[in-house]
Design a protein around this motif. Structure first.
Motif, PDB file in Angstrom:
ATOM      1  N   ARG A 145       0.837  -1.200   0.000  1.00 40.72           N
ATOM      2  CA  ARG A 145       0.000   0.000   0.000  1.00 40.72           C
ATOM      3  C   ARG A 145       0.875   1.255   0.000  1.00 40.72           C
ATOM      4  O   ARG A 145       0.454   2.311  -0.457  1.00 40.72           O
ATOM      5  N   GLY A 146       2.073   1.103   0.552  1.00 42.39           N
ATOM      6  CA  GLY A 146       3.002   2.226   0.575  1.00 42.39           C
ATOM      7  C   GLY A 146       3.676   2.410  -0.780  1.00 42.39           C
ATOM      8  O   GLY A 146       3.634   1.540  -1.641  1.00 42.39           O
ATOM      9  N   TRP A 147       4.301   3.555  -0.935  1.00 38.56           N
ATOM     10  CA  TRP A 147       5.029   3.868  -2.179  1.00 38.56           C
ATOM     11  C   TRP A 147       6.318   4.545  -1.768  1.00 38.56           C
ATOM     12  O   TRP A 147       6.323   5.690  -1.317  1.00 38.56           O
ATOM     13  N   ASP A 148       7.437   3.838  -1.885  1.00 42.87           N
ATOM     14  CA  ASP A 148       8.716   4.358  -1.418  1.00 42.87           C
ATOM     15  C   ASP A 148       9.839   3.747  -2.253  1.00 42.87           C
ATOM     16  O   ASP A 148      10.633   2.941  -1.779  1.00 42.87           O
TER      17      ASP A 148
ATOM     18  N   ILE B  46      17.383   1.202  -1.782  1.00 38.77           N
ATOM     19  CA  ILE B  46      18.401   1.137  -0.730  1.00 38.77           C
ATOM     20  C   ILE B  46      18.465  -0.265  -0.133  1.00 38.77           C
ATOM     21  O   ILE B  46      19.544  -0.840   0.067  1.00 38.77           O
ATOM     22  N   VAL B  47      17.298  -0.850   0.149  1.00 43.85           N
ATOM     23  CA  VAL B  47      17.261  -2.195   0.729  1.00 43.85           C
ATOM     24  C   VAL B  47      17.744  -3.227  -0.283  1.00 43.85           C
ATOM     25  O   VAL B  47      18.453  -4.182   0.074  1.00 43.85           O
ATOM     26  N   LEU B  48      17.385  -3.056  -1.542  1.00 42.31           N
ATOM     27  CA  LEU B  48      17.870  -3.959  -2.583  1.00 42.31           C
ATOM     28  C   LEU B  48      19.393  -3.909  -2.671  1.00 42.31           C
ATOM     29  O   LEU B  48      20.059  -4.939  -2.793  1.00 42.31           O
TER      30      LEU B  48
ATOM     31  N   LEU C  58      19.654  -7.375   7.314  1.00 47.49           N
ATOM     32  CA  LEU C  58      19.314  -6.533   6.167  1.00 47.49           C
ATOM     33  C   LEU C  58      18.854  -5.152   6.623  1.00 47.49           C
ATOM     34  O   LEU C  58      19.262  -4.127   6.058  1.00 47.49           O
ATOM     35  N   LEU C  59      18.027  -5.107   7.664  1.00 47.51           N
ATOM     36  CA  LEU C  59      17.530  -3.822   8.152  1.00 47.51           C
ATOM     37  C   LEU C  59      18.672  -2.996   8.744  1.00 47.51           C
ATOM     38  O   LEU C  59      18.735  -1.776   8.546  1.00 47.51           O
TER      39      LEU C  59
ATOM     40  N   LEU D 276      17.374   2.004   7.595  1.00 48.22           N
ATOM     41  CA  LEU D 276      16.125   2.716   7.348  1.00 48.22           C
ATOM     42  C   LEU D 276      15.021   2.430   8.362  1.00 48.22           C
ATOM     43  O   LEU D 276      13.930   2.985   8.244  1.00 48.22           O
ATOM     44  N   GLY D 277      15.275   1.574   9.328  1.00 46.76           N
ATOM     45  CA  GLY D 277      14.259   1.287  10.340  1.00 46.76           C
ATOM     46  C   GLY D 277      12.969   0.759   9.741  1.00 46.76           C
ATOM     47  O   GLY D 277      12.970  -0.177   8.940  1.00 46.76           O
ATOM     48  N   GLY D 278      11.842   1.381  10.113  1.00 48.48           N
ATOM     49  CA  GLY D 278      10.534   0.935   9.633  1.00 48.48           C
ATOM     50  C   GLY D 278      10.393   1.023   8.131  1.00 48.48           C
ATOM     51  O   GLY D 278       9.754   0.163   7.500  1.00 48.48           O
TER      52      GLY D 278
END
Length: 254
Positions: free
Chosen positions: A186-189, A195-197, A212-213, A218-220
């Protein structure tokens, strides 16, 4: 065409070689300037459903972190739950609800047809028809014989397999993960996703979600991005492992 009664739809493998005509393509991409705009279903709420007098529920979700929010009309709660699990499956590229008509002859020789509940395109290019029924009917021998007869008469140009499913065809852990993926999409970021990839690429072949986190910082935002990437199959995990901080993840897929 082969037909399957799936007690575990977690693995959507295809037995026969792919020969279907390819009626489905990648779903519509989201507009970066209006990422939450909804692409409406081809159905109307007043359109007849097979298992009830009209469509009764709507599922709105993305099929991939980059695609538009799409609306799917469902004739029952069972259909909405199966669609949710299909949408979150990393092997499913796209699906269309109640759109594919299959002609067949009944046992008495009379002509008939059925409109299949879902027609899915898989990552390997194959196409699968899904008949959605509540758990009892999905296992009923007489219904399975009926579907098998329809599948034998269905052209392989339409799809490669015909599968009978209920929401319980998906393992309980998979269903729990599917809901998390649905919420995260539902989010769009896109920035967090990239960054996570990149963090997954740096960590190599195997790492935990927590590692990974920590790497992404980036936290949440990182957690939600990781869930989207898992749902898209860009970060792998065993399909029956939960999305949890100690879950082992696999490196980025090619």
């Amino acid at each position: 065409m082969s037909t399957t009664t799936s007690s575990d739809a977690t693995h959507l493998f295809v037995d026969p070689p792919h020969v279907a005509a390819g009626t489905l393509t990648f779903p519509p991409l989201a507009d970066p300037d209006e990422p939450h705009r909804i692409v409406r279903s081809h159905l109307l709420k007043i359109d007849l459903g097979k298992s009830s007098s009209s469509c009764k529920a709507a599922l709105i979700t993305r099929l991939h972190r980059t695609t538009a929010m799409q609306e799917f009309w469902c004739a029952s709660f069972e259909e909405s739950q199966v669609y949710l699990n299909l949408a979150a499956h990393p092997d499913v590229v796209n699906f269309r609800e109640q759109s594919t008509r299959v002609e067949f002859l009944k046992a008495d020789g009379s002509a008939s047809h059925t409109v299949v509940d879902a027609h899915a395109l898989l990552r390997n290019g194959s196409e699968v028809l899904f008949s959605v029924k509540y758990e009892g009917k999905a296992k009923r021998a007489s219904y399975l014989e009926e579907v098998e007869s329809i599948a034998r008469q269905c052209s392989r140009n339409i799809a490669d397999r015909f599968v009978v499913v209920s929401r319980y065809s998906f393992h309980s852990v998979f269903r729990e993960c599917a809901l998390k993926i649905h919420i995260a999409r539902r989010g769009w970021d896109p920035e967090a996703d990239q960054i996570v990839l990149g963090a997954a690429h740096d960590l190599g072949a195997s790492f935990s979600l927590q590692e990974l986190l920590d790497r992404s910082g980036l936290g949440g935002r990182g957690y939600r991005a990781a869930v989207r990437l898992i749902g898209d199959g860009d970060i792998g995990k065993h399909p029956l492992d939960p999305i949890a901080y100690d879950t082992r993840l696999r490196g980025v897929k090619a």
